[in-house]
Design a protein around this motif. Sequence first.
Motif, short mmCIF file in Angstrom:
data_model
loop_
_atom_site.label_atom_id
_atom_site.label_comp_id
_atom_site.label_asym_id
_atom_site.label_seq_id
_atom_site.Cartn_x
_atom_site.Cartn_y
_atom_site.Cartn_z
N GLY A 99 0.56 7.93 3.90
CA GLY A 99 -0.45 7.05 3.33
C GLY A 99 -0.76 5.89 4.25
O GLY A 99 -0.18 5.75 5.33
N THR A 117 0.85 -1.20 0.00
CA THR A 117 0.00 0.00 0.00
C THR A 117 0.89 1.25 0.00
O THR A 117 2.04 1.21 0.45
CB THR A 117 -0.92 0.02 1.23
OG1 THR A 117 -0.13 -0.17 2.42
CG2 THR A 117 -1.96 -1.08 1.14
N PRO A 118 0.38 2.38 -0.49
CA PRO A 118 1.20 3.60 -0.60
C PRO A 118 1.67 4.12 0.75
O PRO A 118 0.89 4.19 1.70
CB PRO A 118 0.27 4.60 -1.29
CG PRO A 118 -0.79 3.78 -1.94
CD PRO A 118 -0.96 2.57 -1.06
N GLN A 119 2.92 4.48 0.81
CA GLN A 119 3.46 5.11 2.01
C GLN A 119 3.18 6.62 2.03
O GLN A 119 3.17 7.23 3.08
CB GLN A 119 4.98 4.90 2.09
CG GLN A 119 5.40 3.45 2.28
CD GLN A 119 5.12 2.95 3.67
OE1 GLN A 119 5.33 3.68 4.63
NE2 GLN A 119 4.66 1.71 3.78
N GLU A 152 0.84 9.97 0.17
CA GLU A 152 -0.25 10.46 -0.66
C GLU A 152 0.04 11.91 -1.01
O GLU A 152 0.47 12.69 -0.14
CB GLU A 152 -1.59 10.34 0.08
CG GLU A 152 -2.02 8.90 0.31
CD GLU A 152 -3.35 8.81 1.04
OE1 GLU A 152 -3.76 9.84 1.62
OE2 GLU A 152 -3.96 7.73 1.03
N ALA A 183 3.48 10.24 -6.00
CA ALA A 183 4.12 9.98 -4.71
C ALA A 183 5.28 9.01 -4.89
O ALA A 183 5.13 7.99 -5.58
CB ALA A 183 3.11 9.41 -3.73
N GLU A 226 7.86 5.99 -4.11
CA GLU A 226 7.74 4.70 -3.43
C GLU A 226 9.07 4.35 -2.78
O GLU A 226 10.14 4.67 -3.31
CB GLU A 226 7.34 3.61 -4.42
CG GLU A 226 5.97 3.80 -5.05
CD GLU A 226 4.84 3.54 -4.08
OE1 GLU A 226 5.10 3.01 -2.99
OE2 GLU A 226 3.69 3.90 -4.40
#
Length: 604
Positions: free
Chosen positions: A386, A307-309, A311, A318, A320
């Motif tokens: 995120g 899942t995105p760290q 936002e 964003a 990664e």
Amino acid sequence: MPAAFAVSVLAFLLLTTGALLPVVDGGQRGLAAGPVLLVVLAGLPLVVAGACVVRGGTVAAAGVLAGVAALAPGRAVLDLQFAAGPSRAVRPELYLPSDLYAHSPAAGLWLLVAGHAATGVAGVLALRSRAGGGDGAVATETGEPGRRLALAVSAAVVAAIGLVMQPFTSADVYLLAQNAFEGPVVAMAGYLLVAAALPVTAAIAASSGDTDLMRGCLLGAAAGGAALALPAVVAALGIGTLGLSPGPVVTLAGLAVLVLAALVRMPVVGAEVGAVGVRLPGSSRLRAATGVLALAAGGCAVIGALTPQLETQGQVAAPESPARWSLLAAGLVVGVLGAALALPRAAVLVRPVLSVAWVAVFVAGTAVLDTAVTATGSAGGVASSGPGVVWTWVAMVGAAVAACSSVVAGAVERDDLDDSDGLDRSDDNSGHDNSGNRDNSGNRDNSDDLDDGDGSGTAAAGVPRTPVVLLGALAVAGVLAIVAFGLPVFTAPDYVAAGLWARFGTPSWGLLAGAVVVLGALALVPRSRPTRAVGLLCGVGVVLALHAASFPLSRGEIAGVSVGPGFWFAFAAVLAVLVAATAAALARSPRENADSPVLGRKRH
């Protein structure tokens, strides 16, 4: 106890004076009632301990002082953020930033730090007085200790999760309301120390077997945690630019359950009460609980990696974290080990591996969180945390709790084996003295007793002396491991990796934890039964292999990446660990062969 109470009174005076004086030169408080609230919270542990003494519970009073002392190091580090950078400290009850100037720390800060140090000394003196004899009889648990252990640790974990969450929302441009992982390094270290101390203290207290000491420790830990959570709630309600956040509410809810775990009598469900009280739950049940915790931690790590760290607003993509694949691999490994604990024949062999391998989640998790910390570390940034941040730190806390449960399970395994040894020897011919375990008088010779891995106590006799090859391999593996964690595993142009002695940052805390756990496991190997020793070494090998694997797992994420010196040292350390594991396996004692679920059955 008199000395402990005297030092605790001194700690109260220091904390009170520090709360009344400014912690920053020229700084203003954001909360008018802040000093009064801090004075009340500083005196709460002393009041609770005094009430225990009035009721005749000096052991419980010692537990209160010890419980609040367990959180003192983390609270001291958290206060030191005022010296490292007061504008980044999210503590409006002590200081509310109103400009961007660099302010110097004032006398109040050093008095607070001295008060925390005195709190720690008082706790040590209280435990020493208890170890020295205390007041005689020990009050043992009369209910089911497993239920209290599960309730206390679960409540402490919930409280720890709340502590690292956002303390409140803020509309003040000078006060950034960030969670522990988004904030500065010093504050993050303080929050993590307190968050880690809560479940560890709860686990040790609930499994101590002394009801009074357990209750005191849990109450003291709850009082220490409330001193951090309650001011945030009051500040959110009393300052117009702030708003209430779920973090401190979750912490207070967990601490309230922790108090209930200390005071409520647990029902007896099939407990075996004897002359020395009751035992902890069976090792199989504890292994199963450890497996569930490890499986949950591994699952959270996988979700955190996928899942995105971060936002972002607008069209900006964003970034990664390149370490997310390492977190994914560590989560899968820990999850598989947790699932393997559900298999009775494999659980005894897998548990020591998990006792070490859990730290791989912490090593990878801190590297993943570094992206969010860096991107959100300045005001006016376009990025915010995120969902991956939440899942990652939940995985880290869950892995640490699973490790604590694994150590407790190892202690119970040790007790079971010791009891089995005693029953077996009672059927032996006491006149035999050539076995190495009895003399001519029939007394057992304890000179060969060893420790049962991950710090869980004395082990069975009959284990041969540690081979020189094993000791040499352990020493080499330890040195190589330190260098492997200290040097970068990969390098790239315009990229400087965090390390232990260069560019100390968020990932460095994970590297430090990995090095400490690995060295601790290697130190326990010579004092462990061969089967447990091999398990510990397998866990060390897993941690080092995952650390080295961060190079191939990150090759597609960073341009121009190349292998670093840390990779080769980690690879060499894995080879040394394999040599040590082979030597430990060859040192298997005759009794291990008899007791092994694979090699044979125990002879009677």
